[in-house]
Design an enzyme around this catalytic site. Structure first.
Site, PDB file in Angstrom:
ATOM      1  N   SER A 113    -113.282  36.528  46.915  1.00 31.76           N
ATOM      2  CA  SER A 113    -112.569  35.415  46.285  1.00 31.76           C
ATOM      3  C   SER A 113    -113.482  34.196  46.280  1.00 31.76           C
ATOM      4  CB  SER A 113    -111.324  35.117  47.108  1.00 31.76           C
ATOM      5  OG  SER A 113    -110.891  33.800  46.889  1.00 31.76           O
ATOM      6  N   SER A 114    -113.250  33.278  45.333  1.00 31.62           N
ATOM      7  CA  SER A 114    -114.088  32.076  45.281  1.00 31.62           C
ATOM      8  C   SER A 114    -113.794  31.138  46.448  1.00 31.62           C
ATOM      9  CB  SER A 114    -113.869  31.343  43.955  1.00 31.62           C
ATOM     10  OG  SER A 114    -112.524  30.959  43.821  1.00 31.62           O
ATOM     11  N   CYS A 115    -112.677  31.360  47.186  1.00 35.29           N
ATOM     12  CA  CYS A 115    -112.371  30.455  48.303  1.00 35.29           C
ATOM     13  C   CYS A 115    -113.252  30.706  49.520  1.00 35.29           C
ATOM     14  CB  CYS A 115    -110.900  30.538  48.676  1.00 35.29           C
ATOM     15  SG  CYS A 115    -110.475  32.071  49.469  1.00 35.29           S
TER      16      CYS A 115
ATOM     17  N   GLY B  74    -105.970  45.871  40.651  1.00 39.08           N
ATOM     18  CA  GLY B  74    -105.994  47.336  40.701  1.00 39.08           C
ATOM     19  C   GLY B  74    -105.459  47.955  39.419  1.00 39.08           C
TER      20      GLY B  74
ATOM     21  N   MET C 212    -102.429  43.412  40.747  1.00 36.26           N
ATOM     22  CA  MET C 212    -102.845  42.916  39.429  1.00 36.26           C
ATOM     23  C   MET C 212    -104.259  43.393  39.081  1.00 36.26           C
ATOM     24  SD  MET C 212    -102.991  39.075  37.856  1.00 36.26           S
ATOM     25  CE  MET C 212    -104.138  38.370  39.022  1.00 36.26           C
TER      26      MET C 212
ATOM     27  N   HIS D 201     -99.770  32.419  42.690  1.00 34.57           N
ATOM     28  CA  HIS D 201    -100.873  31.540  42.298  1.00 34.57           C
ATOM     29  C   HIS D 201    -100.391  30.617  41.177  1.00 34.57           C
ATOM     30  CE1 HIS D 201    -103.367  34.734  44.244  1.00 34.57           C
ATOM     31  NE2 HIS D 201    -103.975  33.661  44.687  1.00 34.57           N
TER      32      HIS D 201
ATOM     33  N   TYR E 127    -107.629  33.507  54.936  1.00 36.39           N
ATOM     34  CA  TYR E 127    -107.975  34.465  53.878  1.00 36.39           C
ATOM     35  C   TYR E 127    -109.487  34.457  53.650  1.00 36.39           C
ATOM     36  CZ  TYR E 127    -107.884  36.636  49.228  1.00 36.39           C
ATOM     37  OH  TYR E 127    -108.098  37.450  48.142  1.00 36.39           O
TER      38      TYR E 127
ATOM     39  N   TRP F 130     -97.062  20.990  41.413  1.00 32.04           N
ATOM     40  CA  TRP F 130     -97.478  20.588  42.769  1.00 32.04           C
ATOM     41  C   TRP F 130     -98.764  19.776  42.732  1.00 32.04           C
ATOM     42  CZ3 TRP F 130     -97.183  25.928  45.756  1.00 32.04           C
ATOM     43  CH2 TRP F 130     -95.858  26.362  45.778  1.00 32.04           C
TER      44      TRP F 130
ATOM     45  N   LYS G 265    -112.247  37.497  54.053  1.00 29.49           N
ATOM     46  CA  LYS G 265    -113.083  37.942  52.926  1.00 29.49           C
ATOM     47  C   LYS G 265    -114.574  37.803  53.256  1.00 29.49           C
ATOM     48  CE  LYS G 265    -110.082  39.475  50.010  1.00 29.49           C
ATOM     49  NZ  LYS G 265    -110.114  40.872  49.586  1.00 29.49           N
TER      50      LYS G 265
HETATM   51  P1  GDP Z   1    -106.103  27.939  44.972  1.00 26.22           P
HETATM   52  O1  GDP Z   1    -106.829  27.935  43.668  1.00 26.22           O
HETATM   53  O2  GDP Z   1    -106.693  28.856  45.967  1.00 26.22           O
HETATM   54  O3  GDP Z   1    -105.932  26.549  45.533  1.00 26.22           O
HETATM   55  O4  GDP Z   1    -104.655  28.542  44.753  1.00 26.22           O
HETATM   56  P2  GDP Z   1    -103.511  28.425  43.643  1.00 26.22           P
HETATM   57  O5  GDP Z   1    -103.709  29.438  42.576  1.00 26.22           O
HETATM   58  O6  GDP Z   1    -102.225  28.489  44.396  1.00 26.22           O
HETATM   59  O7  GDP Z   1    -103.727  27.012  42.917  1.00 26.22           O
HETATM   60  C1  GDP Z   1    -103.416  25.884  43.582  1.00 26.22           C
HETATM   61  C2  GDP Z   1    -103.668  24.645  42.752  1.00 26.22           C
HETATM   62  O8  GDP Z   1    -102.686  24.517  41.720  1.00 26.22           O
HETATM   63  C3  GDP Z   1    -103.492  23.436  43.676  1.00 26.22           C
HETATM   64  O9  GDP Z   1    -104.249  22.356  43.201  1.00 26.22           O
HETATM   65  C4  GDP Z   1    -101.999  23.171  43.524  1.00 26.22           C
HETATM   66  O10 GDP Z   1    -101.646  21.844  43.885  1.00 26.22           O
HETATM   67  C5  GDP Z   1    -101.821  23.413  42.017  1.00 26.22           C
HETATM   68  N1  GDP Z   1    -100.441  23.763  41.659  1.00 26.22           N
HETATM   69  C6  GDP Z   1     -99.621  23.021  40.873  1.00 26.22           C
HETATM   70  N2  GDP Z   1     -98.409  23.558  40.788  1.00 26.22           N
HETATM   71  C7  GDP Z   1     -98.448  24.717  41.505  1.00 26.22           C
HETATM   72  C8  GDP Z   1     -97.475  25.719  41.783  1.00 26.22           C
HETATM   73  O11 GDP Z   1     -96.329  25.668  41.374  1.00 26.22           O
HETATM   74  N3  GDP Z   1     -97.894  26.777  42.535  1.00 26.22           N
HETATM   75  C9  GDP Z   1     -99.171  26.873  43.015  1.00 26.22           C
HETATM   76  N4  GDP Z   1     -99.526  27.951  43.715  1.00 26.22           N
HETATM   77  N5  GDP Z   1    -100.088  25.909  42.798  1.00 26.22           N
HETATM   78  C10 GDP Z   1     -99.743  24.852  42.064  1.00 26.22           C
END
Ligand code: GDP
Length: 321
Positions: free
Chosen positions: A116-118, A26, A24, A188, A145, A211, A149
């Site tokens: 990454s911000s993580c 790239g 994405m 994501h 991850y 989620w 990084k």
């Molecule tokens: P993060 O920002 O590194 O935590 O990664 P994500 O882009 O996977 O975002 C995760 C956040 O979105 C968490 O708070 C999840 O609980 C929430 N979330 C809600 N629904 C979803 C879903 O269907 N997929 C993912 N990846 N995250 C979800």
């Protein structure tokens, strides 16, 4: 884009290798670099496994790039990170080590490493500034991850300090845009929810599952803004420490769902699945450093998400999953 900061590296006439050009970020870089007077080098994954040091070194010797943007990485959402920690650590360590050291050996003049911000500690005051790196424990869901990084950032810093190489690290906030991965479990959050709301609309479902609790806050940046920031930083940034890239504003996942429902044009009930993890409570980045250099994000979230949905609809039959 404002070019207020002084030009530290001129891309004009340079051979620039975009490592990870089909991802994405790239592919956004490919679109953005097409506006610059430079030659773009790429190599497909099937022709060069970036985890293999010998092959990467041969590639550098043969193609002799002047500059490198390291956008190749094993990436994924919260569940992919939890399920595949070995690949997230090993693949990313190998890719970074091979490309950063290979670039040093091949005399590459400028390298931009994407992090990454993580990488920042979990329980930290927001917005998170660059100085907070390594000041506290990491969020557990994506620790492998993040550690890979952080190693990449430290490699760039070490080559700067020891060998005066112009190798920089850039930390994007959560990204979305064309070319995203729409895997139902491993993507994501923007891709996962856009797809789920779209599918709920098609099936006329009464509710959609989200989620976690919906309370974590995330900052979302369109990948075309990210690519523009990378080109800006290639030219104007050469410090040892990382630099953040984001919009400067975040929203709760529950509110993000409402925005996506507006964009998709389908408002159904939302069911929060508390069995799934929330991850970091907040991770908005302090973007004053890049703002002060003269760059700010341009694409408002609603416009970006509308374009994103349009792209999704046009590519629905051959999405990356
Ligand atoms: P993060 O920002 O590194 O935590 O990664 P994500 O882009 O996977 O975002 C995760 C956040 O979105 C968490 O708070 C999840 O609980 C929430 N979330 C809600 N629904 C979803 C879903 O269907 N997929 C993912 N990846 N995250 C979800």
């Amino acid at each position: 884009m404002t070019d207020a900061a002084s030009l530290l590296y001129d891309l004009k006439g340079k051979r620039v290798w975009v490592a990870g050009h089909k991802g994405m970020v790239g592919s956004a870089l490919m679109r953005r670099l097409a506006e610059e007077d430079c030659t773009i080098l790429t190599v497909d994954r099937g022709k060069l496994d970036l985890r293999r040091q010998d092959l990467v070194e041969c590639w550098f010797n043969e193609h002799k790039p002047d500059a490198v943007i390291l956008a190749a990485a094993k990436v994924g959402g919260i569940q992919a990170n939890r399920s595949l920690p070995a690949e997230f650590l090993y693949d990313n360590l190998m890719i970074e080590a091979n490309i950063i050291n290979g670039a040093y050996q091949a005399g590459v003049g400028k390298l931009l490493f994407l992090g990454s911000s993580c990488i920042y500690p979990r329980d930290i005051l927001v917005p998170i500034s660059e100085e907070h790196l390594l000041t506290g424990p990491l969020e557990t869901t994506n620790q492998c991850y993040a550690i890979a990084k952080i190693a990449g950032i430290k490699l760039c810093q070490a080559y700067q300090e020891q060998y005066q190489k112009n190798f920089i690290s850039v930390m994007p906030t959560n990204l979305y845009g064309p070319g995203d991965n729409f895997h139902p479990e491993y993507s994501h959050v923007p891709a996962a929810l856009l797809r789920r709301i779209h599918e709920a609309k098609m099936a006329k479902n009464k509710s959609v599952i989200v989620w976690g609790t919906g309370t974590p806050r995330r900052e979302f940046l369109h990948v075309d803004d990210m690519a523009d920031a990378c080109v800006f930083l290639m030219k104007h940034y050469s410090e040892k420490g990382p630099i953040n890239v984001g919009t400067g504003s975040d929203l709760a996942i529950a509110d993000f769902v409402s925005v996506l429902q507006d964009v998709v044009g389908y408002h159904c009930a939302v069911e929060f699945n508390h069995e799934m993890p929330d991850g970091s409570p907040r991770k908005i980045l302090d973007v004053s450093k890049i703002n002060n250099l003269g760059w700010t994000a341009k694409i408002p979230i609603k416009d970006g998400l509308r374009k994103y949905y349009q792209w999704f609809l046009e590519n629905i039959d051959h999405l990356r999953k």
